[in-house]
Design a protein around this motif. Structure first.
Motif, PDB file in Angstrom:
ATOM      1  N   ALA A 214       0.834  -1.204   0.000  1.00 47.86           N
ATOM      2  CA  ALA A 214       0.000   0.000   0.000  1.00 47.86           C
ATOM      3  C   ALA A 214       0.871   1.257   0.000  1.00 47.86           C
ATOM      4  O   ALA A 214       0.581   2.236  -0.710  1.00 47.86           O
ATOM      5  CB  ALA A 214      -0.932  -0.007   1.208  1.00 47.86           C
ATOM      6  N   VAL A 215       1.949   1.236   0.788  1.00 49.82           N
ATOM      7  CA  VAL A 215       2.856   2.390   0.831  1.00 49.82           C
ATOM      8  C   VAL A 215       3.526   2.607  -0.524  1.00 49.82           C
ATOM      9  O   VAL A 215       3.607   3.739  -1.029  1.00 49.82           O
ATOM     10  CB  VAL A 215       3.907   2.193   1.939  1.00 49.82           C
ATOM     11  CG1 VAL A 215       4.986   3.274   1.850  1.00 49.82           C
ATOM     12  CG2 VAL A 215       3.251   2.238   3.299  1.00 49.82           C
ATOM     13  N   LEU A 216       4.004   1.518  -1.141  1.00 49.60           N
ATOM     14  CA  LEU A 216       4.680   1.651  -2.432  1.00 49.60           C
ATOM     15  C   LEU A 216       3.726   2.135  -3.509  1.00 49.60           C
ATOM     16  O   LEU A 216       4.090   2.976  -4.346  1.00 49.60           O
ATOM     17  CB  LEU A 216       5.293   0.301  -2.832  1.00 49.60           C
ATOM     18  CG  LEU A 216       6.503  -0.150  -2.000  1.00 49.60           C
ATOM     19  CD1 LEU A 216       6.939  -1.547  -2.424  1.00 49.60           C
ATOM     20  CD2 LEU A 216       7.662   0.827  -2.161  1.00 49.60           C
ATOM     21  N   VAL A 217       2.493   1.599  -3.515  1.00 48.11           N
ATOM     22  CA  VAL A 217       1.513   2.051  -4.507  1.00 48.11           C
ATOM     23  C   VAL A 217       1.199   3.533  -4.304  1.00 48.11           C
ATOM     24  O   VAL A 217       1.163   4.323  -5.264  1.00 48.11           O
ATOM     25  CB  VAL A 217       0.235   1.197  -4.421  1.00 48.11           C
ATOM     26  CG1 VAL A 217      -0.872   1.816  -5.261  1.00 48.11           C
ATOM     27  CG2 VAL A 217       0.516  -0.220  -4.894  1.00 48.11           C
ATOM     28  N   GLY A 218       0.983   3.920  -3.065  1.00 48.52           N
ATOM     29  CA  GLY A 218       0.704   5.323  -2.788  1.00 48.52           C
ATOM     30  C   GLY A 218       1.864   6.220  -3.164  1.00 48.52           C
ATOM     31  O   GLY A 218       1.674   7.298  -3.760  1.00 48.52           O
TER      32      GLY A 218
ATOM     33  N   GLY B 218       9.023  -1.296  -7.896  1.00 50.68           N
ATOM     34  CA  GLY B 218       8.059  -1.524  -6.809  1.00 50.68           C
ATOM     35  C   GLY B 218       8.011  -2.969  -6.348  1.00 50.68           C
ATOM     36  O   GLY B 218       8.191  -3.259  -5.154  1.00 50.68           O
ATOM     37  N   PRO B 219       7.763  -3.936  -7.242  1.00 46.62           N
ATOM     38  CA  PRO B 219       7.736  -5.337  -6.799  1.00 46.62           C
ATOM     39  C   PRO B 219       9.059  -5.810  -6.206  1.00 46.62           C
ATOM     40  O   PRO B 219       9.076  -6.591  -5.241  1.00 46.62           O
ATOM     41  CB  PRO B 219       7.407  -6.102  -8.080  1.00 46.62           C
ATOM     42  CG  PRO B 219       6.646  -5.114  -8.917  1.00 46.62           C
ATOM     43  CD  PRO B 219       7.288  -3.797  -8.628  1.00 46.62           C
ATOM     44  N   ILE B 220      10.182  -5.333  -6.805  1.00 46.23           N
ATOM     45  CA  ILE B 220      11.481  -5.729  -6.238  1.00 46.23           C
ATOM     46  C   ILE B 220      11.619  -5.213  -4.806  1.00 46.23           C
ATOM     47  O   ILE B 220      12.045  -5.930  -3.890  1.00 46.23           O
ATOM     48  CB  ILE B 220      12.624  -5.208  -7.128  1.00 46.23           C
ATOM     49  CG1 ILE B 220      12.580  -5.896  -8.491  1.00 46.23           C
ATOM     50  CG2 ILE B 220      13.974  -5.438  -6.447  1.00 46.23           C
ATOM     51  CD1 ILE B 220      13.607  -5.373  -9.475  1.00 46.23           C
ATOM     52  N   ALA B 221      11.234  -3.936  -4.600  1.00 44.04           N
ATOM     53  CA  ALA B 221      11.299  -3.369  -3.249  1.00 44.04           C
ATOM     54  C   ALA B 221      10.359  -4.105  -2.300  1.00 44.04           C
ATOM     55  O   ALA B 221      10.688  -4.345  -1.129  1.00 44.04           O
ATOM     56  CB  ALA B 221      10.955  -1.882  -3.283  1.00 44.04           C
ATOM     57  N   LEU B 222       9.181  -4.491  -2.786  1.00 42.55           N
ATOM     58  CA  LEU B 222       8.223  -5.214  -1.953  1.00 42.55           C
ATOM     59  C   LEU B 222       8.774  -6.577  -1.545  1.00 42.55           C
ATOM     60  O   LEU B 222       8.649  -6.994  -0.381  1.00 42.55           O
ATOM     61  CB  LEU B 222       6.903  -5.381  -2.705  1.00 42.55           C
ATOM     62  CG  LEU B 222       5.800  -6.141  -1.975  1.00 42.55           C
ATOM     63  CD1 LEU B 222       5.434  -5.428  -0.678  1.00 42.55           C
ATOM     64  CD2 LEU B 222       4.579  -6.295  -2.871  1.00 42.55           C
TER      65      LEU B 222
END
Length: 458
Positions: A20-24, A168-172
């Motif tokens: 949620a944080v990364l998407v935001g 984003g996915p890599i960071a997640l």
């Protein structure tokens, strides 16, 4: 959900929150850059419009690349001049004579500069952004339209979006992995406590759980569990001591009863001897019965199951009943029992249990006290105190602190006979009524044992 390990649940919750944080964050960055690109494009259009307005105000000036070097870029920017009647008077080469504005849009542009979006324009199959503003040419009012393709902005935003979708996915994944490791480290102390708890038994007294010095909920949990283990160990030791003491107390009357019966069976030669043996056996059987009842009462109180039948009890009547029951024994021992109730009082209590408690106290006074025994009631600090006093030698000083413990007796001066449960039962009954039991020596001699009960009325 209950079957999923806590470590996985914590990591999943962390991953959802991180997603949620990364998407935001990604959406905020995307919108911010898009806004900045649009602002930069509008600024560029304003500057070009100002420069072209100066150009078109000159006689015989044309909106072409030769006449407007640096202001018009082939394939990227363009311009068009529309008169007040909506006819195109001048335009860059790709546009031709097709007006970029509708009549309504041209009117709006004469009132104030207007920004417009176009999916495509003649000669350019790319989306564009326009700025329409009013100018003067040859003394006549006209509308100057300056436009630029937005393909660069679209490509920039597309590149940014693709990078965010990759990063984003890599960071997640990396953050979830770190969260999984941290959850494992946090739960390592819990697993250590679990292994130690599995190894603790009644054969390992004194064992405690390892408590991490973290100053958080986990440390408080470990300390609470260790306190619970301490209470359980104390209760277990108390129960073991209770069973051992009960076995010891039961063994003596049983041994005496068996001896009396064996002697009567083998050596009795007359009816009188048989009667004497039966009398002694009956006394020991009565003692066994009373001891069993006392043990049962204490066991029930430990489980919080001591039954009480609460009613209004007049203290004067209670003293009279207790006195009548023990008066024959007092006379046999050449002792006198008196009662005193001042002021007249009553309590909400179980009559039979109070009679039992006071009976135990009077019985002790008859056995070990002096010649004068007094039952006295008084009101003190919102409580009714029921006293049993005697004028004997009193209790040994070292006995007072443990007088109400189970299987505890005083020294030889007041300790012959009995199982040491009388005072323990008195305290049990008092506490079951929400009260307390106390003991003290009186001056100059004698003993005073009393029960304090809440002064409640119906």
């Amino acid at each position: 959900m209950s079957r999923i390990p806590i470590r996985v649940l914590v990591t999943s919750a962390f991953a959802v929150a991180m997603a949620a944080v990364l998407v935001g964050f990604g959406l905020a960055v995307y919108l911010r850059i898009s806004s900045q690109l649009t602002t930069a494009l509008d600024t560029q259009l304003r500057v070009r419009a100002q420069d072209l307005a100066v150009l078109v105000s000159q006689p015989n000036a044309r909106l072409s690349q030769q006449d407007a070097p640096g202001l018009i870029e082939h394939g990227e920017s363009y311009a068009q001049l529309i008169d007040s009647e909506g006819v195109v008077r001048d335009a860059t080469r790709p546009l031709g004579r097709a007006s970029l504005l509708s009549v309504a849009e041209a009117r709006a542009a004469r009132r104030a500069p207007t920004f417009l979006e176009r999916p495509s324009v003649p000669g350019l199959n790319e989306p564009s952004r326009l700025l329409a503003t009013e100018v003067t040419r040859d003394g006549r009012r006209a509308v100057l339209v300056v436009g630029v393709t937005t393909q660069n902005r679209v490509e920039t935003l597309a590149t940014l979006r693709n990078e965010l979708l990759i990063i984003g996915p890599i960071a997640l994944i990396l953050a979830s992995g770190v969260g999984y490791l941290l959850a494992g480290l946090s739960l390592r102390s819990v697993e250590s406590m679990r292994r130690r708890a599995a190894a603790i038994s009644d054969d390992t007294p004194g064992e405690r759980l390892p408590v991490p010095q973290t100053g958080d909920e986990l440390q408080r949990l470990g300390e609470t569990l260790n306190e619970m283990l301490g209470r359980l160990e104390t209760a277990l030791e108390r129960e073991r001591a209770f069973v051992a003491d009960a076995g010891h107390e039961l063994r003596t009357p049983l041994a005496l009863l068996r001896t009396e019966l064996e002697l009567a069976l083998r050596q009795a030669e007359s009816v009188d001897e048989l009667r004497e043996a039966v009398r002694h056996s009956s006394e020991e059987a009565s003692r066994l019965s009373q001891l069993a009842e006392d043990l049962l009462l204490i066991a029930r109180s430990d489980r919080g199951q001591l039954p009480l039948r609460i009613e209004q009890v007049e203290v004067g009547e209670l003293f009279a009943v207790v006195r009548s029951r023990v008066e024959w024994r007092a006379e046999a021992e050449r002792k006198r029992v008196t009662t005193q109730t001042f002021p007249p009082a009553s309590v909400l209590a179980d009559r039979l249990r109070l009679e039992q408690a006071l009976g135990n106290l009077v019985d002790n006074a008859i056995r070990y006290g002096g010649h004068e025994i007094q039952l006295r009631a008084c009101a003190v600090d919102g409580e009714i105190e029921l006293h049993v006093r005697d004028d004997g030698a009193g209790f040994p000083p070292g006995f007072l602190d443990r007088a109400f413990d189970r299987f505890t007796r005083a020294d030889a001066a007041r300790g012959r006979g009995g199982a040491g449960l009388g005072l323990a039962i008195v305290r049990t009954i008092a506490e079951a009524h929400g009260g307390s039991a106390h003991i003290a020596n009186t001056d100059p001699s004698g003993a005073d044992v009393w029960v304090s009960l809440p002064a409640r009325s119906s």
